[in-house]
Design a protein around this motif. Structure first.
Motif, PDB file in Angstrom:
ATOM      1  N   VAL B 225       0.932  -1.505  -0.110  1.00 21.67           N
ATOM      2  CA  VAL B 225       0.329   0.369  -0.163  1.00 21.67           C
ATOM      3  C   VAL B 225       0.808   1.197   0.186  1.00 21.67           C
ATOM      4  CG1 VAL B 225      -1.925   1.368   1.371  1.00 21.67           C
ATOM      5  CG2 VAL B 225      -2.117  -1.244   0.706  1.00 21.67           C
ATOM      6  N   GLU B 226       2.052   1.287   0.501  1.00 26.03           N
ATOM      7  CA  GLU B 226       2.714   2.270   0.779  1.00 26.03           C
ATOM      8  C   GLU B 226       3.896   2.487  -0.207  1.00 26.03           C
ATOM      9  OE1 GLU B 226       4.657   4.219   3.918  1.00 26.03           O
ATOM     10  OE2 GLU B 226       6.225   3.209   3.706  1.00 26.03           O
ATOM     11  N   LEU B 227       4.089   1.230  -0.980  1.00 28.25           N
ATOM     12  CA  LEU B 227       5.448   1.419  -2.115  1.00 28.25           C
ATOM     13  C   LEU B 227       3.685   1.687  -3.587  1.00 28.25           C
ATOM     14  CD1 LEU B 227       6.241  -2.017  -1.305  1.00 28.25           C
ATOM     15  CD2 LEU B 227       8.025   0.147  -1.551  1.00 28.25           C
ATOM     16  N   GLY B 228       2.312   1.807  -3.531  1.00 26.84           N
ATOM     17  CA  GLY B 228       1.685   1.760  -4.197  1.00 26.84           C
ATOM     18  C   GLY B 228       1.338   3.444  -4.403  1.00 26.84           C
ATOM     19  N   GLY B 229       1.800   3.973  -3.098  1.00 23.03           N
ATOM     20  CA  GLY B 229       1.317   5.510  -2.408  1.00 23.03           C
ATOM     21  C   GLY B 229      -0.788   5.070  -2.533  1.00 23.03           C
ATOM     22  N   ALA B 230      -0.463   4.517  -1.919  1.00 26.43           N
ATOM     23  CA  ALA B 230      -2.576   3.908  -2.302  1.00 26.43           C
ATOM     24  C   ALA B 230      -3.100   4.053  -0.268  1.00 26.43           C
ATOM     25  CB  ALA B 230      -2.080   2.632  -2.837  1.00 26.43           C
ATOM     26  N   GLN B 231      -2.556   5.169   0.219  1.00 30.00           N
ATOM     27  CA  GLN B 231      -3.312   5.154   1.331  1.00 30.00           C
ATOM     28  C   GLN B 231      -4.387   5.293   1.422  1.00 30.00           C
ATOM     29  OE1 GLN B 231      -0.235   6.047   0.167  1.00 30.00           O
ATOM     30  NE2 GLN B 231       1.171   5.433   2.241  1.00 30.00           N
ATOM     31  N   GLN B 232      -4.626   6.277   0.266  1.00 30.42           N
ATOM     32  CA  GLN B 232      -6.008   7.101   0.820  1.00 30.42           C
ATOM     33  C   GLN B 232      -6.328   5.933  -0.425  1.00 30.42           C
ATOM     34  OE1 GLN B 232      -7.408  10.716   1.627  1.00 30.42           O
ATOM     35  NE2 GLN B 232      -4.975   9.773   2.303  1.00 30.42           N
ATOM     36  N   GLU B 233      -6.358   5.137  -1.156  1.00 29.62           N
ATOM     37  CA  GLU B 233      -7.313   4.527  -1.230  1.00 29.62           C
ATOM     38  C   GLU B 233      -8.142   3.278  -0.771  1.00 29.62           C
ATOM     39  OE1 GLU B 233      -4.963   5.773  -3.000  1.00 29.62           O
ATOM     40  OE2 GLU B 233      -5.495   6.458  -4.889  1.00 29.62           O
ATOM     41  N   LEU B 234      -7.074   2.866   0.111  1.00 24.96           N
ATOM     42  CA  LEU B 234      -6.976   2.400   1.310  1.00 24.96           C
ATOM     43  C   LEU B 234      -8.522   2.610   1.956  1.00 24.96           C
ATOM     44  CD1 LEU B 234      -6.252  -0.411   3.208  1.00 24.96           C
ATOM     45  CD2 LEU B 234      -4.511   1.080   4.474  1.00 24.96           C
ATOM     46  N   LEU B 235      -8.213   3.969   2.917  1.00 25.10           N
ATOM     47  CA  LEU B 235      -9.244   4.411   3.455  1.00 25.10           C
ATOM     48  C   LEU B 235     -10.650   4.172   3.323  1.00 25.10           C
ATOM     49  CD1 LEU B 235      -7.215   7.923   4.984  1.00 25.10           C
ATOM     50  CD2 LEU B 235      -7.981   5.764   6.442  1.00 25.10           C
ATOM     51  N   ALA B 236     -10.666   4.409   1.930  1.00 22.91           N
ATOM     52  CA  ALA B 236     -12.193   4.797   1.101  1.00 22.91           C
ATOM     53  C   ALA B 236     -12.612   3.652   0.939  1.00 22.91           C
ATOM     54  CB  ALA B 236     -11.786   4.562  -0.232  1.00 22.91           C
ATOM     55  N   PHE B 237     -11.234   2.429   0.688  1.00 25.47           N
ATOM     56  CA  PHE B 237     -11.834   0.606   1.053  1.00 25.47           C
ATOM     57  C   PHE B 237     -12.095   0.489   1.777  1.00 25.47           C
ATOM     58  CE2 PHE B 237     -10.512  -2.921   1.514  1.00 25.47           C
ATOM     59  CZ  PHE B 237     -11.020  -3.970   0.757  1.00 25.47           C
ATOM     60  N   LEU B 238     -11.446   0.867   2.815  1.00 21.70           N
ATOM     61  CA  LEU B 238     -11.753   0.348   3.868  1.00 21.70           C
ATOM     62  C   LEU B 238     -13.488   0.891   5.370  1.00 21.70           C
ATOM     63  CD1 LEU B 238      -8.492   0.442   6.349  1.00 21.70           C
ATOM     64  CD2 LEU B 238      -9.382  -1.588   5.340  1.00 21.70           C
ATOM     65  N   GLU B 239     -12.652   2.289   4.827  1.00 19.54           N
ATOM     66  CA  GLU B 239     -14.337   2.722   5.232  1.00 19.54           C
ATOM     67  C   GLU B 239     -14.971   2.670   4.427  1.00 19.54           C
ATOM     68  OE1 GLU B 239     -12.924   7.021   5.041  1.00 19.54           O
ATOM     69  OE2 GLU B 239     -11.559   6.942   6.958  1.00 19.54           O
ATOM     70  N   LYS B 240     -15.665   2.149   3.500  1.00 21.79           N
ATOM     71  CA  LYS B 240     -17.407   2.603   3.093  1.00 21.79           C
ATOM     72  C   LYS B 240     -17.520   1.517   3.428  1.00 21.79           C
ATOM     73  CE  LYS B 240     -19.309   2.432  -1.719  1.00 21.79           C
ATOM     74  NZ  LYS B 240     -18.775   2.324  -2.853  1.00 21.79           N
ATOM     75  N   ALA B 241     -16.756   0.133   3.370  1.00 16.34           N
ATOM     76  CA  ALA B 241     -17.290  -1.232   3.589  1.00 16.34           C
ATOM     77  C   ALA B 241     -17.370  -1.617   5.259  1.00 16.34           C
ATOM     78  CB  ALA B 241     -16.451  -2.514   3.318  1.00 16.34           C
ATOM     79  N   ASP B 242     -16.300  -0.657   6.361  1.00 18.65           N
ATOM     80  CA  ASP B 242     -16.180  -0.269   7.772  1.00 18.65           C
ATOM     81  C   ASP B 242     -15.356  -1.445   7.914  1.00 18.65           C
ATOM     82  OD1 ASP B 242     -16.551  -0.022  10.263  1.00 18.65           O
ATOM     83  OD2 ASP B 242     -18.456  -1.316  10.941  1.00 18.65           O
ATOM     84  N   ILE B 243     -14.301  -2.017   7.351  1.00 20.34           N
ATOM     85  CA  ILE B 243     -13.474  -3.516   7.951  1.00 20.34           C
ATOM     86  C   ILE B 243     -12.385  -2.665   8.796  1.00 20.34           C
ATOM     87  CG2 ILE B 243     -12.028  -5.060   6.536  1.00 20.34           C
ATOM     88  CD1 ILE B 243     -13.708  -4.392   3.975  1.00 20.34           C
TER      89      ILE B 243
END
Lengths: 179, 574
Positions: B225-243
């Motif tokens: 996630v860090e190597l891909g610079g996907a922190q924001q994408e991760l947050l959106a993913f986790l928060e939407k499905a409450d994971i």
């Protein structure tokens, strides 16, 4: 369950790739039964034909780890039913023994082998076929004590599929290069 | 038209231009016979009008590679090390292997004997490409000067793209001195290498379907996630499905530790609840992580009840250790939003709440006694906690390997990305000090705190010379328990307390610090800890804070080796 798999690898023609490919097997404790390296039908691409006994799970892992090497284009594994395969072998047979024992010539003919040279000392016999065909000839002759030398090549094969997977991959990559 | 001799430059100068073209600014290195032409060119390119690089002279080539790793980890750029042939080259191999298993982009350029001498057992000749191939992403010998531009560009492209990793360039001396017309090259395509596989829509749909039906989803977040610079994408993913999400050791900065969906660190010495919940979740979503044995414990029992979704950029990771029901092979910066788009909003608060009693057990039994002890000698956890409190999450954490690493990663805070350098996969003792040097160059505006044990401190202790010369502002926290503590803990737990060669006689570190002119303070008394930490942080430049640690301080919780993650223990002999 372990069985014999044939792994076909295509790579760029860059020095040192054979080492990298064989290291994948060594690290996972898989013995290579046979190995043949040659140019492929695609200019500049080398083809490796490797056989080994392993589980399908291991064959998948070997494929994935070989493909991970930067200059490897493609690796695929096959069972014997999915490929046309051949090996070749050469036997050096004592000529006097052959003349004394008519059984020798009968065995050579029975196995469909070819005598490529005869001189007063020895006869050179060539046999192409599967491992079993070749070993059957060798074992039969060896029982008679006439074999002076024996050499067997690695397996070579072509696939039975109607699609040329390497060509498909290269075409796809060329599209990506330009697009 | 043949270029005139004036238009020709040496291979060494061509290397300078090629490195400049790749945006290199910092080089960690050590000169020697077979790399002298390159060092002669560096003389011009590190000063005056042509200055392009800062060259950091390390004290050992291993240090150069770890420094390059630390630099890369905090900056997101490719770390560069230049060394000589033979022993110089072999000394880099630990760093190369470390960078390979931890996906760190570095390029190592090593001198080599001239090609006419290759294979003759020439002075300082070693088959570097041969030995580096199995432990590097790519290794290549640049035999002639005309290959330099292409090889360097290809090296950087391979090191930084896809799943990053180390590249080794073996550079024979003839290629360094041959004259060549320099033509810049830009490699951004290698037909045999697919660094960014395309997201497969069917796999995305299957993943979303599983997550939408999950009652107890759990995400495992890795460094990808860090190597891909996907922190924001991760947050959106986790928060939407409450994971709820656990993080691997290398993924600690991929999700802010204060985020409500963060449920802690995975693995052998990670957090209790998330380890147990791996055995209870119904859908396990692994994101940019490789199911290391330190995370999974026994594979025979690992998460057998769960459907497994594996997102990784490296297809060879799929089904390698844990069989995936759905795999999405792509950069998670691409795959995460594709899945998020298909997710239904969900509320998993009951499931998330079920982590809390276990968290509370860990807090009472393990964390509080570790970070707020009231009696006895200093503990590692409380020192880490004191530094974490004092730096307020702004600092870069660098660790060595062993208990110092496990305590430091457990009790530090990670509000920011690219804030952790630690040797995860290879577990390289001696990594800490040089990696911290690299981190000070990769993130010059940040405080760099490096936790080391007395074992690891001595394993690359020579880099104190580099710290001295560069005045590299590394805050070194030496957790000294006069033991190789992690092995000692295992001996106590699994080897009938037979402490075979883990007790270690130490030098006087105050005198060592004095020798290098580095400010030093020792702490033995807990009451003085916060003051000593504050003084260290207030002092400009490097600093050594030696903490006298309880000899038998153990790291818990712990999943004993070979056991299932749900057999994690909160204390000895549980």
């Amino acid at each position: 369950m372990e069985k014999l798999y044939t792994i076909l690898v295509f790579s760029e023609n860059i020095a040192g790739i054979l080492n990298q490919v064989t290291a994948v097997f060594t690290r996972r404790q898989v013995n290579i039964e046979s190995l043949n390296v040659s140019a492929s039908s695609t200019p500049g691409v080398h083809k490796y034909t490797i056989t080994c006994y392993c589980t399908e799970e291991m064959a998948k892992m070997l494929k994935a780890q070989i493909e991970k090497r930067i200059d490897v284009l493609q690796a695929r594994y096959y069972t014997d039913e999915e490929i046309f395969l051949q090996e070749t072998s050469l036997l050096k047979i004592s000529a006097p023994a052959m003349l004394e024992n008519s059984e020798v010539c009968r065995i050579v003919r029975h196995h469909g082998a070819r005598i490529v040279e005869v001189n007063p000392t020895y006869a050179a016999v060539e046999k192409t076929g599967t491992t079993e065909d070749i070993l059957s000839l060798y074992n039969a002759l060896n029982k008679l004590g006439v074999v002076r030398q024996f050499a067997r090549s690695g397996r070579i094969c072509i696939t039975r599929g109607t699609r040329e997977q390497l060509d498909d991959y290269l075409a796809e990559r060329e599209k990506e290069r330009h697009g | 038209m043949t270029p005139s001799n004036q238009e020709l430059i040496t291979g060494s100068e061509a290397l300078m231009l090629a490195l400049k073209a790749e945006g290199v600014e910092t080089i960690f290195g050590y000169p020697g016979g077979s790399i002298m032409p390159v060092y002669d060119a560096l003389y011009d390119y590190t000063r005056g009008e042509r200055k392009a690089f800062d060259h950091i002279l390390v004290r050992h080539e291993q240090g150069a590679t770890h420094a390059a790793e630390g630099y890369a980890r905090v900056s997101g750029r490719v770390g560069v090390a230049i060394v000589t042939s033979g022993p110089g080259a072999t000394n880099t191999l630990t760093g190369v292997a470390d960078a390979m298993i931890d996906s760190t982009p570095i390029v190592v350029i090593a001198g080599q004997v001239p090609i006419s001498a290759l294979g003759t057992d020439f002075f300082q000749e070693v088959d570097l490409v041969g030995v580096a191939q199995p432990i590097s992403k790519w290794s290549y010998q640049i035999r002639h000067a005309e290959d330099i531009a292409w090889a360097v560009s290809r090296a950087f492209y391979i090191a930084r793209s896809g799943r990053p990793g180390p590249v080794v360039l073996d550079f024979p001396k003839n290629a360094q001195t041959e004259r060549v017309e320099f033509k810049p090259a830009k490699v951004d395509f290698v037909r045999s290498y697919v660094p960014y596989p395309k997201v497969d829509d069917a796999a995305v749909r299957a993943a979303a379907e599983l997550i939408n039906h999950a009652k107890k989803p759990l995400a495992l977040v890795g460094q990808g996630v860090e190597l891909g610079g996907a922190q924001q994408e991760l947050l959106a993913f986790l928060e939407k499905a409450d994971i709820p999400a656990g993080r691997t050791m290398l993924g600690l900065c991929a999700l802010p530790s204060t985020h409500p969906l963060n449920v802690g660190m995975l693995g052998m010495h990670g957090n209790y609840a998330v380890n147990l919940k791996e055995q209870e979740c119904d859908v396990l979503i692994a994101i940019g992580m490789r199911f290391s044995d330190r995370v999974t414990g026994s594979l025979k029992t690992y998460a057998k009840q769960a459907k497994i979704i594996h997102l990784d950029i490296d297809k060879s990771e799929i089904n390698k250790n844990v069989k995936a029901d759905v795999a999405v092979v792509a950069d998670c910066k691409e795959s995460l939003p594709a899945i998020t788009a298909l997710l239904s909003k969900a509320d998993h608060s009951v499931w998330r709440e079920s982590f809390k009693p276990l968290d509370e057990m860990e807090r009472t039994k393990v964390i509080e006694p570790a970070i707020h002890p009231t009696e006895g000698p200093l503990l590692m956890g409380e020192v880490v906690n004191a530094v974490a409190e004092a730096t307020k999450g702004d600092a870069v954490l660098v660790t060595d390997v062993g208990q110092n690493q496990l305590f430091a990663t457990r009790y530090f805070r990670y509000p920011k990305t690219r804030s952790l350098c630690t040797s995860g996969g290879l577990g390289t003792m001696g990594y800490g000090m040089p990696a911290a040097i690299g981190a000070t160059f990769g993130a010059p505006d940040r405080t760099v705190c490096c936790f080391m044990g007395d074992g690891g401190f001595q394993m690359c202790i020579e880099e104190l010379g580099t710290i001295m010369e560069q005045q590299a502002p590394v805050k070194m926290i030496l957790l000294n328990n006069n033991y190789l503590g992690n092995v000692r803990q295992w001996q106590d737990m699994f080897w009938q307390r037979r402490k075979s060669f883990t007790r270690m006689m130490n030098p006087c570190y105050e005198l060592v610090a004095q020798g290098y002119g580095i400010p030093y303070e020792a702490v033995t008394d807990r009451k003085e800890l916060d003051g000593a930490v504050a003084k260290m942080l207030a002092t400009k430049g490097p600093y050594i804070l030696e903490c006298a640690i309880k000899e038998d301080d153990d790291v818990f919780p712990m999943t004993p080796p070979g056991m299932s993650v749900n057999e994690m223990q909160l204390e000895v002999g549980e």
